[in-house]
Write a protein that holds these residues in place. Structure first.
Motif, PDB file in Angstrom:
ATOM      1  N   LEU A  90      47.977  36.554  42.602  1.00 41.36           N
ATOM      2  CA  LEU A  90      48.002  37.773  42.088  1.00 41.36           C
ATOM      3  C   LEU A  90      48.532  38.669  42.938  1.00 41.36           C
ATOM      4  CD1 LEU A  90      44.535  37.331  40.214  1.00 41.36           C
ATOM      5  CD2 LEU A  90      46.774  36.951  39.502  1.00 41.36           C
ATOM      6  N   ARG A 144      45.013  43.501  42.075  1.00 45.42           N
ATOM      7  CA  ARG A 144      44.100  42.843  41.374  1.00 45.42           C
ATOM      8  C   ARG A 144      42.901  42.484  42.243  1.00 45.42           C
ATOM      9  NH1 ARG A 144      44.216  43.518  35.900  1.00 45.42           N
ATOM     10  NH2 ARG A 144      46.305  42.879  35.102  1.00 45.42           N
ATOM     11  N   THR A 145      42.970  42.933  43.576  1.00 46.20           N
ATOM     12  CA  THR A 145      42.036  42.694  44.745  1.00 46.20           C
ATOM     13  C   THR A 145      40.685  42.948  44.164  1.00 46.20           C
ATOM     14  OG1 THR A 145      43.609  42.843  46.266  1.00 46.20           O
ATOM     15  CG2 THR A 145      41.336  42.796  47.037  1.00 46.20           C
ATOM     16  N   GLY A 179      39.849  39.338  40.158  1.00 50.78           N
ATOM     17  CA  GLY A 179      39.757  39.335  41.707  1.00 50.78           C
ATOM     18  C   GLY A 179      38.530  39.226  42.194  1.00 50.78           C
ATOM     19  N   CYS A 238      44.607  37.795  46.164  1.00 53.81           N
ATOM     20  CA  CYS A 238      45.347  38.770  45.440  1.00 53.81           C
ATOM     21  C   CYS A 238      46.331  39.146  46.741  1.00 53.81           C
ATOM     22  CB  CYS A 238      44.745  39.874  44.921  1.00 53.81           C
ATOM     23  SG  CYS A 238      43.311  39.187  43.916  1.00 53.81           S
TER      24      CYS A 238
END
Length: 619
Positions: free
Chosen positions: A300, A304-305, A311, A317
């Protein structure tokens, strides 16, 4: 002298004398229709003595090659799901290859199978019936070609296993029968029968490799389980960009949800129209992520972390980028979690089967060869709350991947000798260098080959300039040129200098340090403001000016106090190996032509240009 025995249906025996070999050839198995269940046969086909020759002094330890065929045929009325067969090898067999099957315990071949082993069908795991296939043997039958080494059983004796049996529950198998070169058994359906062959995986120590993948089951239920997949890069010179990860499900599993990664294609048709849809009749398949037998998983993006839905997984991510640990240990791994739904007959908390046939690749061009998942001690995970305790995975498997070498794309060089280029042409794109090469050849009165050699068309080239060479030290300048169409973010390079590294003092625009585990290599990376190697772009006046490469450069200083006797101009000041973003560069085979004159000159300043061509990144 040895003898070849070949038995034919007409009972004529052909005897051929040959030297040093003993080969036995036998007929194919008889008609399998006599069994109305699962017919299993083990047919010994041929074999011969292997060196060293220990006969007649030590026949017990004499090795023999064997070639056999294990055949599993479904002659019943019910499809055999995920077939497994135990073969009780007892002649100290060492199995080298097996077609159309894998070892059920995850052991990779070659393997020691002297105590017997369980085979599992792959890539075809299910055997259909004659009724549903109109007698198509290709769908009813699995034929596993076996090649290996056994000890102590030579011609005219035949090395057959004393026991073969079906390892699936629900079948009762009598004692096998042997005739000639074949052992067979017919297993009949029995709903109360339970196999005593477990094929249980052995716990093995963690192994080393260029890259490892951990498959950790962290929660397990009757119908499904959650697993964390962690990819770790251990090679100090390599990186992965836009990684793609593949595997094969062995038991018709499907991915219901994920965090930290995503299937490249979200497709639920195989579930809706397949066995999964028939079993999970009320299941909401519209939110399922993947029903493919071999899904492709991608990372990702960075944004999106901290996404609470997709996430929030440590090391997730990273936009598909995994850096070498020598560059940034915290960015040398990537992780994600998956929710996996199982299918009958694996519906209990302890029935956990890892996917097989793992493959990972990267857009930087490196190839990895991955072994099978090996069962290891459960992984310890730090408590997410920050408390000084660890949680233990329910079950863990490790996949070890190593770079396959060499993957070198040779530049398109004609058989004629190359044309030397003037230094200023190194700043010109390859398609604009022909005119300068011809002018330079005429000026130097060199022969011009016909046809002309092809250009290297490198994606990245590196210039190494020895700038100064004086009594107490010397300096070099390293310049990178990006001739490609894409920017290169977080680039790195490893430069091997066999004699000079102990004298390394400083690098000024890049970040750089000698590697602790390699005393002849300096690791460079882009520091703040220099980690972005932009792509080739138009010149100031696109109508007449050639395109301009993206560049980054830095001066590097060395002292001679720690390298007495170093001769910079005669070669000690030039790299012996160069890596860029994990790929090895192609270096010139000769030093600059004026190196010897510089060594003899009394001047304390010199300007030597050496071009290192990275042919593995050619467009």
């Amino acid at each position: 002298m040895a003898t070849v025995f070949c038995s034919f249906t007409s009972k004529i025996i052909l005897i051929i004398s040959v030297s040093l070999l003993q080969i036995i050839c036998f007929s194919q198995p008889s008609n399998p229709s006599v069994c109305n269940g699962i017919l299993i046969s083990y047919l010994y086909k041929s074999g011969y003595a292997l060196p060293p020759t220990l006969l007649p002094a030590d026949p017990t330890h004499q090795g023999y090659r064997f070639e056999s065929t294990l055949t599993v045929t479904n002659n019943g009325l019910v499809e055999l799901k995920n077939w497994r067969v135990f073969v009780g090898f007892n002649n100290s067999e060492f199995l080298v290859s097996a077609s159309e099957a894998v070892l059920a315990d995850g052991t990779s071949l070659p393997a020691d199978v002297r105590n017997g082993t369980v085979f599992a069908g792959y890539p075809v795991a299910d055997l259909k019936t004659a009724v549903e296939t109109a007698g198509d043997v290709n769908q009813m039958q699995a034929r596993v070609g076996l090649v290996g080494t056994q000890f102590g059983v030579g011609a005219p004796n035949v090395p057959l296993p004393p026991n073969i049996t079906l390892a699936n529950d629900g079948y009762l198998c009598p004692k096998p029968t042997t005739q000639g070169n074949e052992t067979r058994v017919c297993c009949l359906p029995d709903s109360n029968a339970r196999s005593n062959i477990t094929g249980e995986e052995k716990i093995v120590p963690l192994q080393n490799g260029d890259l490892t993948i951990m498959y950790d089951v962290i929660r397990s239920y009757e119908l499904n389980y959650f697993a964390q997949v962690t990819i770790s890069n251990h090679n100090p010179f390599t990186r992965l960009d836009n990684w793609n990860l593949n595997w094969d499900w062995m038991e018709n599993e499907f991915i219901n949800s994920m965090r930290g990664a995503r299937p490249k294609v979200i497709d639920t048709r195989n579930c809706i129209f397949g066995s999964q849809g028939n079993y999970y009749k009320g299941f909401e398949f519209s939110t399922v992520l993947s029903c493919e037998k071999r899904p492709t998983i991608i990372d990702l993006p960075l944004e999106r972390t901290n996404d609470t839905t997709l996430g929030m997984i440590p090391f997730c991510c990273r936009n598909g980028t995994i850096l070498p640990p020598s560059m940034d240990l915290s960015r040398s791994k990537s992780a994600f979690q998956i929710e996996v739904y199982k299918m009958p007959p694996d519906l209990n908390k302890t029935q956990l089967t890892p996917p097989q046939n793992w493959k990972i690749n990267s857009t930087v061009g490196l190839d990895y060869q991955c072994g099978p998942p090996a069962r290891v001690n459960p992984t310890l995970f730090p408590d997410p709350s920050g408390l000084p305790s660890n949680s233990v995975a329910i079950a863990s498997w490790q996949v070890v991947c190593n770079i396959t070498r060499p993957r070198v794309k040779e530049a398109k060089i004609a058989t004629e000798p190359p044309l030397l280029l003037p230094a200023e042409s190194l700043l010109v794109p390859f398609e604009n260098r022909t005119e300068k090469a011809l002018e330079f050849a005429k000026l130097k009165r060199r022969d011009i080959p016909n046809p002309l050699p092809c250009g290297d068309n490198c994606g990245v080239s590196i210039n190494w300039h020895v700038l100064s060479d004086y009594k107490d030290g010397w300096t070099a300048r390293m310049t990178l040129f990006n001739w490609g169409e894409s920017d290169i973010v977080d680039w790195f390079s490893a430069v091997e200098l066999d004699q000079a590294v102990p004298g390394f003092e400083a690098v000024y625009s890049f970040a750089g340090n000698p590697l602790t585990d390699a005393n002849n290599t300096i690791f460079f990376a882009g520091g703040p403001g220099h980690n972005y190697l932009v792509a080739e772009r138009n010149g100031s006046n696109p109508r007449k000016d050639p395109r301009v490469p993206g560049t980054e450069q830095s001066v590097i200083s060395f002292t001679k106090k720690k390298t007495p006797g170093i001769n910079v101009a005669r070669g000690d000041g030039f790299p012996t190996k160069v890596y860029f973003n994990g790929e090895e560069c192609s270096l010139p085979t000769v030093l600059p032509s004026n190196a010897h004159r510089i060594a003899a000159a009394s001047a304390v300043f010199s300007s030597i240009t050496l071009m290192l061509i990275l042919i593995v990144l050619q467009q």
